[in-house]
Design a protein around this motif. Sequence first.
Motif, PDB file in Angstrom:
ATOM      1  N   LEU A  28       0.873  -1.175   0.000  1.00 25.04           N
ATOM      2  CA  LEU A  28       0.000   0.000   0.000  1.00 25.04           C
ATOM      3  C   LEU A  28       0.908   1.222   0.000  1.00 25.04           C
ATOM      4  O   LEU A  28       1.639   1.472   0.965  1.00 25.04           O
ATOM      5  N   MET A  29       0.864   1.973  -1.084  1.00 23.06           N
ATOM      6  CA  MET A  29       1.721   3.144  -1.220  1.00 23.06           C
ATOM      7  C   MET A  29       0.906   4.416  -1.067  1.00 23.06           C
ATOM      8  O   MET A  29      -0.151   4.567  -1.688  1.00 23.06           O
ATOM      9  N   ARG A  30       1.402   5.324  -0.258  1.00 20.29           N
ATOM     10  CA  ARG A  30       0.792   6.650  -0.201  1.00 20.29           C
ATOM     11  C   ARG A  30       1.341   7.478  -1.366  1.00 20.29           C
ATOM     12  O   ARG A  30       2.535   7.393  -1.696  1.00 20.29           O
ATOM     13  N   HIS A  31       0.510   8.265  -2.008  1.00 14.08           N
ATOM     14  CA  HIS A  31       0.934   9.078  -3.142  1.00 14.08           C
ATOM     15  C   HIS A  31       1.991  10.107  -2.724  1.00 14.08           C
ATOM     16  O   HIS A  31       2.220  10.354  -1.537  1.00 14.08           O
ATOM     17  N   GLY A  32       2.608  10.740  -3.713  1.00 12.57           N
ATOM     18  CA  GLY A  32       3.604  11.775  -3.458  1.00 12.57           C
ATOM     19  C   GLY A  32       2.983  13.120  -3.119  1.00 12.57           C
ATOM     20  O   GLY A  32       1.755  13.273  -3.069  1.00 12.57           O
ATOM     21  N   GLU A  33       3.852  14.102  -2.895  1.00 11.01           N
ATOM     22  CA  GLU A  33       3.390  15.435  -2.517  1.00 11.01           C
ATOM     23  C   GLU A  33       2.474  16.024  -3.592  1.00 11.01           C
ATOM     24  O   GLU A  33       2.706  15.866  -4.793  1.00 11.01           O
ATOM     25  N   VAL A  34       1.457  16.748  -3.133  1.00  8.33           N
ATOM     26  CA  VAL A  34       0.453  17.343  -4.018  1.00  8.33           C
ATOM     27  C   VAL A  34       0.689  18.846  -4.145  1.00  8.33           C
ATOM     28  O   VAL A  34       1.090  19.518  -3.191  1.00  8.33           O
ATOM     29  N   VAL A 166       1.196  -3.396  -6.146  1.00 11.45           N
ATOM     30  CA  VAL A 166       1.292  -2.057  -5.556  1.00 11.45           C
ATOM     31  C   VAL A 166      -0.072  -1.389  -5.679  1.00 11.45           C
ATOM     32  O   VAL A 166      -0.626  -1.308  -6.777  1.00 11.45           O
ATOM     33  N   CYS A 167      -0.594  -0.915  -4.552  1.00 10.80           N
ATOM     34  CA  CYS A 167      -1.874  -0.217  -4.505  1.00 10.80           C
ATOM     35  C   CYS A 167      -1.612   1.203  -4.011  1.00 10.80           C
ATOM     36  O   CYS A 167      -1.191   1.389  -2.864  1.00 10.80           O
ATOM     37  N   VAL A 168      -1.861   2.194  -4.842  1.00 13.05           N
ATOM     38  CA  VAL A 168      -1.597   3.580  -4.442  1.00 13.05           C
ATOM     39  C   VAL A 168      -2.876   4.171  -3.844  1.00 13.05           C
ATOM     40  O   VAL A 168      -3.918   4.238  -4.501  1.00 13.05           O
ATOM     41  N   ALA A 198       4.713   8.964  -0.108  1.00 12.00           N
ATOM     42  CA  ALA A 198       5.406   7.989  -0.962  1.00 12.00           C
ATOM     43  C   ALA A 198       5.961   6.798  -0.183  1.00 12.00           C
ATOM     44  O   ALA A 198       6.842   6.095  -0.678  1.00 12.00           O
ATOM     45  N   SER A 199       5.442   6.554   1.001  1.00 14.89           N
ATOM     46  CA  SER A 199       5.887   5.403   1.784  1.00 14.89           C
ATOM     47  C   SER A 199       5.181   4.128   1.316  1.00 14.89           C
ATOM     48  O   SER A 199       4.156   4.167   0.628  1.00 14.89           O
ATOM     49  N   LEU A 200       5.757   2.982   1.710  1.00 14.46           N
ATOM     50  CA  LEU A 200       5.195   1.678   1.388  1.00 14.46           C
ATOM     51  C   LEU A 200       4.854   0.939   2.679  1.00 14.46           C
ATOM     52  O   LEU A 200       5.731   0.715   3.520  1.00 14.46           O
ATOM     53  N   THR A 201       3.592   0.593   2.846  1.00 13.64           N
ATOM     54  CA  THR A 201       3.151  -0.282   3.928  1.00 13.64           C
ATOM     55  C   THR A 201       2.852  -1.624   3.274  1.00 13.64           C
ATOM     56  O   THR A 201       1.926  -1.737   2.476  1.00 13.64           O
ATOM     57  N   SER A 202       3.658  -2.637   3.577  1.00 18.03           N
ATOM     58  CA  SER A 202       3.669  -3.876   2.804  1.00 18.03           C
ATOM     59  C   SER A 202       3.056  -5.025   3.592  1.00 18.03           C
ATOM     60  O   SER A 202       3.492  -5.333   4.702  1.00 18.03           O
ATOM     61  N   PHE A 203       2.070  -5.676   2.981  1.00 18.12           N
ATOM     62  CA  PHE A 203       1.334  -6.779   3.592  1.00 18.12           C
ATOM     63  C   PHE A 203       1.752  -8.081   2.908  1.00 18.12           C
ATOM     64  O   PHE A 203       1.593  -8.228   1.692  1.00 18.12           O
ATOM     65  N   ARG A 239      -1.910  21.246   5.161  1.00 13.46           N
ATOM     66  CA  ARG A 239      -1.387  20.430   4.071  1.00 13.46           C
ATOM     67  C   ARG A 239      -0.484  19.327   4.606  1.00 13.46           C
ATOM     68  O   ARG A 239      -0.221  18.358   3.915  1.00 13.46           O
ATOM     69  N   GLY A 240      -0.003  19.487   5.854  1.00 14.41           N
ATOM     70  CA  GLY A 240       0.821  18.441   6.428  1.00 14.41           C
ATOM     71  C   GLY A 240       0.081  17.145   6.613  1.00 14.41           C
ATOM     72  O   GLY A 240       0.676  16.088   6.666  1.00 14.41           O
ATOM     73  N   PHE A 241      -1.235  17.191   6.729  1.00 15.08           N
ATOM     74  CA  PHE A 241      -2.032  15.993   6.864  1.00 15.08           C
ATOM     75  C   PHE A 241      -2.718  15.675   5.544  1.00 15.08           C
ATOM     76  O   PHE A 241      -3.738  15.044   5.511  1.00 15.08           O
ATOM     77  N   GLY A 242      -2.124  16.191   4.456  1.00 12.93           N
ATOM     78  CA  GLY A 242      -2.676  15.935   3.144  1.00 12.93           C
ATOM     79  C   GLY A 242      -2.855  14.461   2.927  1.00 12.93           C
ATOM     80  O   GLY A 242      -2.055  13.651   3.328  1.00 12.93           O
ATOM     81  N   ALA A 243      -3.933  14.143   2.276  1.00 12.49           N
ATOM     82  CA  ALA A 243      -4.298  12.759   2.141  1.00 12.49           C
ATOM     83  C   ALA A 243      -3.466  12.098   1.086  1.00 12.49           C
ATOM     84  O   ALA A 243      -3.747  11.109   0.585  1.00 12.49           O
TER      85      ALA A 243
END
Length: 243
Positions: A28-34, A166-168, A198-203, A239-243
């Motif tokens: 599970l990847m979080r997207h990059g900066e917006v 990979v699921c973004v 842009a981190s990866l949480t891997s299951f 924006r620090g807690f941007g989704a």
Amino acid sequence: MSDISNDISNESGNENSSSDSDITVVHLMRHGEVDNPAGVLYGRLPDYHLSELGRKMADRVAEHLAGRDIRYVVASPLERARETAEPIAAPHSLDVASDDRLIEAANVFQGKTFGVGDGAMKRPANWRHLVNPFRPSWGEPYIEQVVRMMAALGAARDAARGREAVCVSHQLPIWVVRSFVERRRLWHDPRKRQCTLASLTSFTYEGDTLVSVGYTEPARELVPAHLLAGAKPVKGGARGFGA
């Protein structure tokens, strides 16, 4: 908890049988900066795209995963997620699939600023949305996020049997589903989420059984210090807690 677990099992179940020896990893990847100069909570709003830095983050993770056995790449339908997924998929000659279950959590404050020091907590119009942080009362219930995210994980696992997917997605749904599988409470302090841009949480699955969860930050050196997990929030830092 047992009723909730049964509901999630039914939601994420599949008709395919598999050997317990199949090892599948779903990242599970979080997207990059917006690009978000106004610092609003953009939530599910359209037309919020990656910034130049966000594209560099996506490229960095693509480099990190280029040598991995990626079979399936899928993204939330929001632009920032798909733009993050595209460079991940390219080295593997894959198309980016879309899964609505990976979307950001609904939030009544989307389109508004809602950060430290901006006075949002003092506005009477907001109080009715803040009465129950355990559900939460300002948006999509945590357990509903868990149900859909577990289903998305199951679908990605099935699509990449014996390989990797990979699921973004977005920070809150990723953190909530991780908290669920690691048996933590779902309500939490947003500042303490371990889910950097842009981190990866891997299951990791053996067959259909989830056996471990890992976390990495391949683009960490590109992430501004105030946006790293556990960083002290800055004034006006919605924006620090941007989704």
